[in-house]
Design an enzyme around this catalytic site. Structure first.
Site, PDB file in Angstrom:
ATOM      1  N   LYS A  68      16.462  21.584 -11.956  1.00 37.60           N
ATOM      2  CA  LYS A  68      15.744  20.317 -12.143  1.00 37.60           C
ATOM      3  C   LYS A  68      16.563  19.243 -12.826  1.00 37.60           C
ATOM      4  O   LYS A  68      17.321  19.501 -13.747  1.00 37.60           O
ATOM      5  CB  LYS A  68      14.484  20.562 -12.985  1.00 37.60           C
ATOM      6  CG  LYS A  68      13.443  21.418 -12.285  1.00 37.60           C
ATOM      7  CD  LYS A  68      12.648  20.626 -11.285  1.00 37.60           C
ATOM      8  CE  LYS A  68      11.476  19.960 -11.995  1.00 37.60           C
ATOM      9  NZ  LYS A  68      10.667  19.200 -11.051  1.00 37.60           N
ATOM     10  N   SER A  95      15.144  21.066 -17.146  1.00 33.78           N
ATOM     11  CA  SER A  95      13.966  21.882 -17.399  1.00 33.78           C
ATOM     12  C   SER A  95      14.380  23.126 -18.164  1.00 33.78           C
ATOM     13  O   SER A  95      15.461  23.667 -17.944  1.00 33.78           O
ATOM     14  CB  SER A  95      13.318  22.280 -16.072  1.00 33.78           C
ATOM     15  OG  SER A  95      12.484  23.402 -16.258  1.00 33.78           O
ATOM     16  N   HIS A 131       0.826  -1.218   0.000  1.00 32.25           N
ATOM     17  CA  HIS A 131       0.000   0.000   0.000  1.00 32.25           C
ATOM     18  C   HIS A 131       0.859   1.267   0.000  1.00 32.25           C
ATOM     19  O   HIS A 131       0.434   2.309   0.497  1.00 32.25           O
ATOM     20  CB  HIS A 131      -0.957   0.039   1.215  1.00 32.25           C
ATOM     21  CG  HIS A 131      -1.668  -1.251   1.460  1.00 32.25           C
ATOM     22  ND1 HIS A 131      -2.867  -1.564   0.858  1.00 32.25           N
ATOM     23  CD2 HIS A 131      -1.335  -2.329   2.206  1.00 32.25           C
ATOM     24  CE1 HIS A 131      -3.247  -2.777   1.245  1.00 32.25           C
ATOM     25  NE2 HIS A 131      -2.322  -3.270   2.055  1.00 32.25           N
ATOM     26  N   GLU A 155       9.533   7.967 -17.017  1.00 37.31           N
ATOM     27  CA  GLU A 155       8.180   8.484 -17.254  1.00 37.31           C
ATOM     28  C   GLU A 155       7.706   8.145 -18.661  1.00 37.31           C
ATOM     29  O   GLU A 155       6.549   7.761 -18.873  1.00 37.31           O
ATOM     30  CB  GLU A 155       8.150  10.008 -17.050  1.00 37.31           C
ATOM     31  CG  GLU A 155       8.226  10.413 -15.586  1.00 37.31           C
ATOM     32  CD  GLU A 155       8.440  11.915 -15.390  1.00 37.31           C
ATOM     33  OE1 GLU A 155       8.474  12.336 -14.244  1.00 37.31           O
ATOM     34  OE2 GLU A 155       8.580  12.651 -16.392  1.00 37.31           O
TER      35      GLU A 155
END
Ligand code: ARG
Length: 465
Positions: free
Chosen positions: A280, A274, A153, A287
């Site tokens: 970043k 970025s 979980h 992804e």
């Protein structure tokens, strides 16, 4: 090709609508191989003579070389890869070229090309999976002792070793390789000889063609041979399952490299920055793999929708099987390549993982098991361990930080000083030393066994389409 039957030429919109050569030209190598084998078989059974066979084979090889060097001119008025190549052959060698299509139809031809293509790509994917699995096993070995929180979980559940966690990835990928091997085994039958659907009146011997193309034998039934694309469904299903696995692994990497977790860092070469925020470092690769899984699942669903309403035998709908299949191949192969490189450069923050494992009272089960070994029934032990956790929570400490007197006050005199080993992270993982357990020694052993299986696996690719 069919002008004989018609009184007016094909409408330009129809020509554009039905043409597939812009994408099915990708099958040229398989198409040439299939035609060479077909001509060889025709000559062997005496349907064409030896001189024709030689001219056909030489002509096809020349065409293949032209395609490879970019000299070949594709024409969409010739509809597809098959007719482009056949027309070029006749242009090149004359009369003999017109004999190639004897005892054959584009229906069995395209089914053959596709099986050859899927077979070759299956082998390439199994090989790429082998490299990825090697990278995962290296990681398992390297991090066999690294303690981390295991989650259920997404809540810290019990301590495990990082090596054990990534061996779960390996187990998923090993089954994926097995699925692709299954796909290959079932698809490796030759449709050629089925012609349009009913077979042919010429005395062909498809066993010869099958042998030449490395198939285990001809398809059993000519109607089935030209109509079913279940091999494409199976292949794409195996690909969708593999991508689902890569997607789940990606999700973990995305979480783990977030500073909130801080468990791992991805190699710079596999991250992007970025355009506005200079600080970043984004995990775009995992992804994208996660995103691309959706694309392959979409292709699978598309192929199902394509097949489900088709009566036997061949229908032109089947021309629509290629783009989802090609896209699946490209997506899976690219994903496997980047994933392998990314894992090879993965850095694991052992201290952060240990720190996280030490929070959240993850050894509460170990305390309960300890009490059971001292004669306390499991349900009572579970309850006592629960009260111990509450005490730790209320006093802002971890289980390991409670002293013996406190533990005895809650759990009884059965608790002795040896409980320390049980409540420690290393003690907890070391105790799980059964086969398939998370103990470092077991992880090393499991990684070794997995590597031996990996080395022993046969890649099917004795032949190429
Ligand atoms: N381009 C077609 C396909 O991909 C080849 C077979 C066409 N056969 C036919 N009877 N129209 O399926």
């Amino acid at each position: 090709m069919w002008a004989g039957r018609f009184t007016e030429p094909t409408d330009a919109s129809v020509e554009a609508f039905t043409a597939s050569v812009d994408f099915d030209r990708r099958l040229y190598r398989q198409d040439v191989a299939g035609s060479v084998a077909h001509a060889t078989m025709l000559a062997e059974v005496g349907v064409i003579d030896e001189a024709d066979r030689e001219a056909i084979v030489a002509g096809l090889r020349g065409i293949e070389a032209d395609i490879e060097s970019g000299r070949f001119e594709w024409s969409s008025s010739l509809e597809d890869v098959h007719m482009n190549i056949e027309a070029a052959l006749t242009e090149r060698i004359g009369e003999a070229g017109k004999k190639l299509h004897t005892a054959r139809s584009r229906n069995d031809q395209v089914a053959t090309d596709l099986r050859l293509y899927v077979r070759a790509e299956t082998d390439a994917i199994v090989e790429a999976l082998r490299r990825l699995r090697g990278a995962v096993l290296d990681l398992a070995d390297r991090e066999a002792d690294t303690v981390m929180p295991g989650f259920t979980h997404l809540q810290a559940a019990q301590p495990i070793t990082f090596g054990h966690h990534v061996l779960a990835w390996h187990a998923m990928l090993e089954r994926d390789a097995g699925r692709f091997a299954d796909v290959r085994r079932r698809l490796n039958r030759l449709p050629l000889g089925a012609a349009a659907l009913a077979g042919t009146s010429f005395p062909i011997d498809p066993r010869i063609t099958a042998r030449l193309l490395g198939f285990d034998g001809p398809c059993e039934n000519s109607v089935d041979a030209v109509s079913d694309r279940d091999f494409a469904l199976e292949f794409t299903a195996a690909a969708a399952i593999l991508m689902t696995h890569l997607s789940r692994m990606s999700e973990e990497l995305v979480l783990w490299c977030s500073p909130r977790f801080g468990f791992v860092s991805l190699p710079d070469a596999f991250c992007t920055g970025s355009s506005i925020m200079p600080q970043k470092k984004n995990p775009d690769v995992p992804e994208l793999v996660r995103g691309k899984a959706g694309r392959v699942i979409g292709s699978l669903v598309g192929l199902f929708a394509l097949m489900k309403g088709q009566p036997l035998a061949y229908n032109r709908d089947n021309q629509e099987d290629k783009e989802p299949l090609f896209d699946t191949v490209d997506t899976v192969r690219a994903s496997l390549t980047v994933f392998t490189g990314m894992l090879a450069g993965l850095e694991v923050d052992r201290a952060a993982l240990r720190d996280a494992a030490g929070q959240g009272h993850a050894t509460a089960t170990d305390l309960a098991d300890y009490l059971v070994r001292r004669g306390v029934p499991f349900r009572d032990a579970h309850e006592a361990a629960g009260r111990t956790v509450r005490c730790a929570v209320e006093s802002g400490r971890e289980l390991e930080e409670l002293d013996l007197g406190e533990l005895q006050a809650i759990c009884g005199e059965v608790v002795q000083s040896d409980v320390r080993d049980v409540l420690s992270l290393d003690g907890s993982v070391a105790a799980r030393a059964h086969p398939g357990g998370t103990a470092p020694a077991r992880v090393r052993e499991a990684a070794r066994a997995a590597r031996a299986r990996l080395g022993g696996e046969q890649v099917g690719g004795k032949q190429d389409g």
